[in-house]
Motif scaffolding. Structure first.
Motif, mmCIF file in Angstrom:
data_model
loop_
_atom_site.group_PDB
_atom_site.id
_atom_site.type_symbol
_atom_site.label_atom_id
_atom_site.label_comp_id
_atom_site.label_asym_id
_atom_site.label_seq_id
_atom_site.Cartn_x
_atom_site.Cartn_y
_atom_site.Cartn_z
ATOM 1 N N LYS A 162 -1.134 -8.122 5.289
ATOM 2 C CA LYS A 162 -1.466 -9.468 4.814
ATOM 3 C C LYS A 162 -2.950 -9.742 4.949
ATOM 4 O O LYS A 162 -3.535 -10.518 4.193
ATOM 5 N N TYR A 163 -3.575 -9.065 5.943
ATOM 6 C CA TYR A 163 -4.970 -9.354 6.243
ATOM 7 C C TYR A 163 -5.920 -8.178 6.041
ATOM 8 O O TYR A 163 -7.128 -8.375 5.905
ATOM 9 N N ALA A 164 -5.405 -6.950 6.091
ATOM 10 C CA ALA A 164 -6.318 -5.809 6.158
ATOM 11 C C ALA A 164 -5.730 -4.576 5.489
ATOM 12 O O ALA A 164 -4.563 -4.556 5.072
ATOM 13 N N THR A 165 -6.546 -3.534 5.404
ATOM 14 C CA THR A 165 -6.138 -2.249 4.844
ATOM 15 C C THR A 165 -6.377 -1.161 5.895
ATOM 16 O O THR A 165 -6.934 -1.411 6.955
ATOM 17 N N ALA A 166 -5.965 0.051 5.563
ATOM 18 C CA ALA A 166 -6.096 1.170 6.511
ATOM 19 C C ALA A 166 -7.569 1.500 6.747
ATOM 20 O O ALA A 166 -8.333 1.634 5.787
ATOM 21 N N PRO A 167 -7.993 1.671 8.012
ATOM 22 C CA PRO A 167 -9.381 2.066 8.296
ATOM 23 C C PRO A 167 -9.484 3.566 8.536
ATOM 24 O O PRO A 167 -8.544 4.205 9.023
ATOM 25 N N GLU A 168 -10.624 4.126 8.246
ATOM 26 C CA GLU A 168 -10.871 5.536 8.530
ATOM 27 C C GLU A 168 -11.559 5.711 9.880
ATOM 28 O O GLU A 168 -11.498 6.787 10.480
ATOM 29 N N ASN A 169 -12.231 4.656 10.351
ATOM 30 C CA ASN A 169 -12.893 4.703 11.647
ATOM 31 C C ASN A 169 -13.087 3.268 12.143
ATOM 32 O O ASN A 169 -12.868 2.301 11.399
ATOM 33 N N PHE A 170 -13.483 3.133 13.391
ATOM 34 C CA PHE A 170 -13.640 1.797 13.974
ATOM 35 C C PHE A 170 -14.872 1.075 13.446
ATOM 36 O O PHE A 170 -14.985 -0.146 13.602
ATOM 37 N N GLU A 171 -15.783 1.790 12.821
ATOM 38 C CA GLU A 171 -16.920 1.112 12.183
ATOM 39 C C GLU A 171 -16.435 0.211 11.054
ATOM 40 O O GLU A 171 -16.992 -0.874 10.831
ATOM 41 N N GLN A 172 -15.401 0.645 10.348
ATOM 42 C CA GLN A 172 -14.842 -0.192 9.291
ATOM 43 C C GLN A 172 -14.149 -1.419 9.864
ATOM 44 O O GLN A 172 -14.203 -2.504 9.272
ATOM 45 N N ILE A 173 -13.516 -1.260 11.022
ATOM 46 C CA ILE A 173 -12.913 -2.434 11.674
ATOM 47 C C ILE A 173 -13.997 -3.386 12.150
ATOM 48 O O ILE A 173 -13.856 -4.616 12.050
ATOM 49 N N GLU A 174 -15.113 -2.841 12.632
ATOM 50 C CA GLU A 174 -16.224 -3.681 13.074
ATOM 51 C C GLU A 174 -16.813 -4.462 11.901
ATOM 52 O O GLU A 174 -17.123 -5.664 12.026
ATOM 53 N N VAL A 281 7.441 -8.107 9.379
ATOM 54 C CA VAL A 281 5.997 -8.063 9.147
ATOM 55 C C VAL A 281 5.684 -6.992 8.105
ATOM 56 O O VAL A 281 6.206 -5.875 8.173
ATOM 57 N N ASP A 282 4.857 -7.336 7.146
ATOM 58 C CA ASP A 282 4.442 -6.376 6.122
ATOM 59 C C ASP A 282 3.286 -5.562 6.696
ATOM 60 O O ASP A 282 2.155 -6.039 6.767
ATOM 61 N N TYR A 283 3.597 -4.336 7.101
ATOM 62 C CA TYR A 283 2.583 -3.543 7.786
ATOM 63 C C TYR A 283 2.397 -2.188 7.124
ATOM 64 O O TYR A 283 3.242 -1.729 6.353
ATOM 65 N N GLY A 284 1.273 -1.571 7.436
ATOM 66 C CA GLY A 284 0.988 -0.231 6.982
ATOM 67 C C GLY A 284 0.709 0.682 8.155
ATOM 68 O O GLY A 284 0.485 0.216 9.279
ATOM 69 N N ILE A 285 0.718 1.982 7.904
ATOM 70 C CA ILE A 285 0.512 2.985 8.937
ATOM 71 C C ILE A 285 -0.647 3.885 8.548
ATOM 72 O O ILE A 285 -0.790 4.253 7.377
#
Length: 392
Positions: A162-174, A281-285
């Motif tokens: 609902k809020y985000a997509t899959a990240p490749e590293n924590f820099e993308q989360i930052e 919850v609509d989640y991804g892995i």
């Protein structure tokens, strides 16, 4: 009294079948392969995790429907001295566990105790057509196939779609955090990312690419560490605590936050996914991301196997039962145990896309080593992670 107990057992089995059919849409006409059995045989299946009870009872009923002379008796036992008790009952008391469930990490111990009959009757099912290479390797020892992969667990990152997509590293989360704005839609969110920093399974991946325990097949009693690469990875791992304000919470607490839409990213053991599915919850892995661009990750995994005891008086039938537990009814495993089948081609259409990244993580994971004494490595590695997280 015996007749009453037998009648009660039959009634319980019938109720179980219709309960499973009502709750899960199970086809109760589904039966096991028909064997050429000429006299009555009783196959005991030992296990020490109660979550397998309903599933094993169902398999027992279906197998008996196809083979009236075969009775499967699931036996829930204590996990303490599990293999030792199987051995003692086999060689001294005549109370043989014809089939038993165990973790692949116990393979060497079971092999050296003489408790491993080769999986040589159904080898065509145990290839990468149906199972990831990790599952097949977990079932092998010294180049021979012994086990029948049933379920597995490993660590993955989950994210709220609902809020985000899959990240490749924590820099993308930052970057996501830095541009994050509170709205009416996300007002319940009170944390972007967090996970249990004290648990080996949810933290192993951050250094997993730079350590090797047990060699390619997990059988060698030695470990190898890429020291400088691991130091660099651990430096970035430790920095995550301050960057994201990670607080000490258990995996259960973080899971509950995620299911309540209060948390966007977390790392969970795959055994927890059943609760996420039930929550709606609509989640991804995705794989656990590297702490920084250029740093790899590799999760730890272990596989539950069905094993055939060579002390069984009916090893041919026992092998068919182990194969049925592992393969024939694998599409019911998650529904009835909450654990995910090691067989990749049984997920329903709704979960096939969801679980594809999970099976990729499993296929590329570092299997828990099989040699006796391997636990010492993981204890030391866990202490290392813990100390680094504390700032040492």
């Amino acid at each position: 009294m015996k007749q009453l107990k037998r009648a009660a057992a039959v009634l319980l089995a019938v109720c179980l079948i219709f309960s499973l059919a009502a709750c899960g849409g199970v086809n109760i006409d589904k039966t096991a392969k028909n064997l050429h059995i000429e006299q009555a045989e009783n196959i005991r299946v030992w296990y020490c995790d109660d979550r397998y009870t309903d599933y094993l009872n169902f398999v027992a009923d279906r197998f008996h429907s196809a083979n009236e002379l075969v009775t499967i008796e699931p036996v829930l036992v204590d996990s303490d001295n599990y293999l030792e008790n199987i051995y003692e009952e086999s060689v001294r008391n005549g109370n043989v566990a014809d089939v038993y469930l165990m973790e692949a990490s116990d393979m060497q111990r079971a092999y050296l105790m003489g408790l491993t009959a080769e999986n040589d009757a159904y080898t065509q099912y145990y290839s990468q057509k149906h199972f990831p290479v990790t599952a097949v390797n977990a079932a092998c020892y010294e180049g021979k196939l012994y086990g029948y992969p049933v379920t597995f667990h490993t660590a993955v990152m989950v994210y709220n779609k609902k809020y985000a997509t899959a990240p490749e590293n924590f820099e993308q989360i930052e970057a996501f955090l830095n541009s994050y704005q509170v709205t009416d839609e996300n007002k319940d969110v009170n944390m972007i990312v967090g996970w249990d920093s004290q648990d080996l399974w949810t933290n192993y991946a951050f250094g997993g690419s730079y350590v090797d325990n047990g060699g390619a097949q997990g059988e060698d009693a030695e470990s190898d560490v890429q020291t400088e690469a691991l130091k660099a990875a651990m430096t970035e791992y430790a920095a995550l605590q301050n960057t994201f304000g990670i607080v000490d919470k258990t995996q259960e607490e973080y899971k509950q936050m995620f299911m309540n839409n209060q948390l966007i990213y977390t790392i969970l053991d795959s055994t927890q996914l059943a609760d996420l599915n039930a929550s709606g919850v609509d989640y991804g892995i995705c794989a656990v991301p590297g702490a920084k661009t250029g740093f790899g990750t590799q999760s730890l995994s272990d596989t539950t196997l069905a094993m055939v005891n060579p002390y069984s008086e009916n090893t041919d039938t026992a092998k068919a039962v182990a194969q049925a537990i592992s393969y024939d009814y694998a599409d019911l495993l998650e529904k009835n145990t909450g654990y995910i089948s090691a067989r990749t081609d049984v997920a329903d259409k709704n979960k096939k896309t969801l679980y594809q990244p999970l099976y990729q993580v499993y296929a590329q994971s570092d299997s828990y080593a099989k040699y006796i004494g391997a636990d010492e490595f993981y204890v030391r590695y866990s202490i290392l992670l813990h100390n680094i997280w504390k700032g040492e």
